[in-house]
Design an enzyme around this catalytic site. Structure first.
Site, PDB file in Angstrom:
ATOM      1  N   LYS A   1       0.767  -0.781   0.059  1.00 38.98           N
ATOM      2  CA  LYS A   1       0.384   0.009  -0.246  1.00 38.98           C
ATOM      3  C   LYS A   1       0.570   1.677   0.055  1.00 38.98           C
ATOM      4  CE  LYS A   1      -0.341  -0.032   5.510  1.00 38.98           C
ATOM      5  NZ  LYS A   1       0.687  -1.283   5.113  1.00 38.98           N
TER       6      LYS A   1
ATOM      7  N   TYR B   1      -2.651   5.028   7.011  1.00 40.36           N
ATOM      8  CA  TYR B   1      -3.016   4.110   8.193  1.00 40.36           C
ATOM      9  C   TYR B   1      -3.517   4.839   8.661  1.00 40.36           C
ATOM     10  CZ  TYR B   1       1.092   1.282   7.923  1.00 40.36           C
ATOM     11  OH  TYR B   1       2.346   0.610   7.191  1.00 40.36           O
TER      12      TYR B   1
END
Length: 364
Positions: A129, A213
């Site tokens: 990611k 995140y």
């Protein structure tokens, strides 16, 4: 106090078991082989050392543009030269039956190309990611995997981390009552002269790195998708680190249920925490999404307690690596799919747009 802590631990342990899956469904089958694409610090320090602990997967091949790295890690992991590749002969992985899975651990701007080429070579893909640097690239990756009838998974390791899973379950179970507020803050001091500070390589600054995140946690804690986003950027352009990328973005998301999420992404301050507050109490973690050392607290009524869960059979890295192999072998549902990465990328583009235009962006 002790009784509730025991109950919370039991809930978390059960969720971890269900999330990772039971091994029986893949017993008796050979381990599937990973090719690791990109031998940077994350791959060599966090990923490769843990593959030996996998139940369903093993390390079989290496891909790097640096011959010295191939020599070093080939020797360390016993990978024969026939299973070393560089970026020019990468497509030859299609001819190697020992390679079933490809883990793309490259700078963001290279994710789409090497994931798509892996799908075209007939391999299942795990990609770090953020999934890519644009919505268009994410959609192309998904299309390539579907055309090749291959799996595409994104490296959201926190989807396999027991405390994060436990936090999600506590919210779903009604522990906090009706959720009203989520705070999610992630940042670190980015050292100069890294690819992540070079926009052509990274696609952006902290938002394309540590900020994901904050974003992804807010989404899985809310359990729904946001309907509006409002963002503000602050970057000290006199700092030589930030010639081409942003430092800090603060943003707010509104969800259909009325939950508001306040989020932070930063390259100049240390954060690693989230909290879900509701009508009956709250659940919080700090550090929340670290590699190790997660700590959780809960509050309900008049008491705040720290929650300690038993050590899982597989840590988040091993569970993530094993998951793709088990999905391929046993046909269990795929967690952290390409569509999950696409959802985050759409929101990242909306966050950037909101910060740039100075207005709230309504989402379809």
């Amino acid at each position: 106090m002790g009784t509730r802590r025991d109950v919370l631990g039991t809930i978390g342990a059960g969720l971890v078991t269900s999330a990772i899956g039971l091994p029986a469904c893949a017993q008796g089958k050979r381990k599937l082989g990973y090719a690791i694409v990109g031998l940077g610090s994350y791959a060599t320090n966090q990923i490769m050392p843990r593959i030996k602990d996998c139940e369903f997967a093993e390390l079989k091949a290496l891909v790097s543009g640096t011959p010295a790295k191939l020599e070093k890690f080939g020797a360390q992991y016993g990978i024969p030269k026939t299973h070393w590749y560089d970026y020019k002969n990468y497509d030859r992985i299609k001819d190697n039956p020992d390679i079933d899975l490809v883990y793309v651990v490259l700078p963001n701007s290279m994710h789409a190309e090497y994931a798509i080429r892996a799908s075209q070579a007939g391999k299942h893909v795990l990609c770090e990611k953020p999934m890519a640097t644009s919505v268009a690239e994410c959609e192309a990756m998904i299309a390539a995997a579907k055309k090749a009838n291959r799996k595409l998974m994104i490296g959201y390791r926190c989807h396999f981390e027991q405390y994060n899973l436990h936090a999600v379950e506590l919210v779903k179970s009604g522990f906090v009552g009706r959720p009203t507020l989520i705070t999610s803050e992630h940042g670190f001091y980015a050292q100069p002269n890294q690819w992540r500070l070079d926009r052509p390589m990274s696609g952006g600054g902290s938002m394309m790195d540590i900020g994901i995140y904050s974003l992804n946690a807010a989404r899985y804690l809310a359990g729904e998708e946001p309907v509006a986003v409002s963002a503000m950027e602050y970057t000290d352009r006199s700092d030589p680190r930030f010639k081409t990328v942003e430092d800090r973005i603060d943003w707010q998301m509104r969800f259909p249920s009325g939950v508001i999420a306040n989020c932070v992404s930063s390259y100049s301050s240390n954060h690693n925490a989230f909290r879900v507050t509701g009508t009956k109490g709250w659940v919080g973690m700090e550090p929340a999404t670290a590699y190790t050392g997660h700590q959780m607290w809960t509050r309900q009524g008049g008491g705040t307690e720290q929650v300690t869960l038993p050590t899982p059979a597989k840590n988040q890295f091993v569970a993530q690596l094993d998951h793709l192999a088990e999905v391929v072998q046993a046909g269990i549902p795929l967690r952290a799919s390409g569509e999950e990465g696409l959802r985050d990328m759409r929101l990242i583009e909306a966050i950037y747009r909101s910060a740039r235009e100075g207005r709230t962006i309504k989402l379809a």
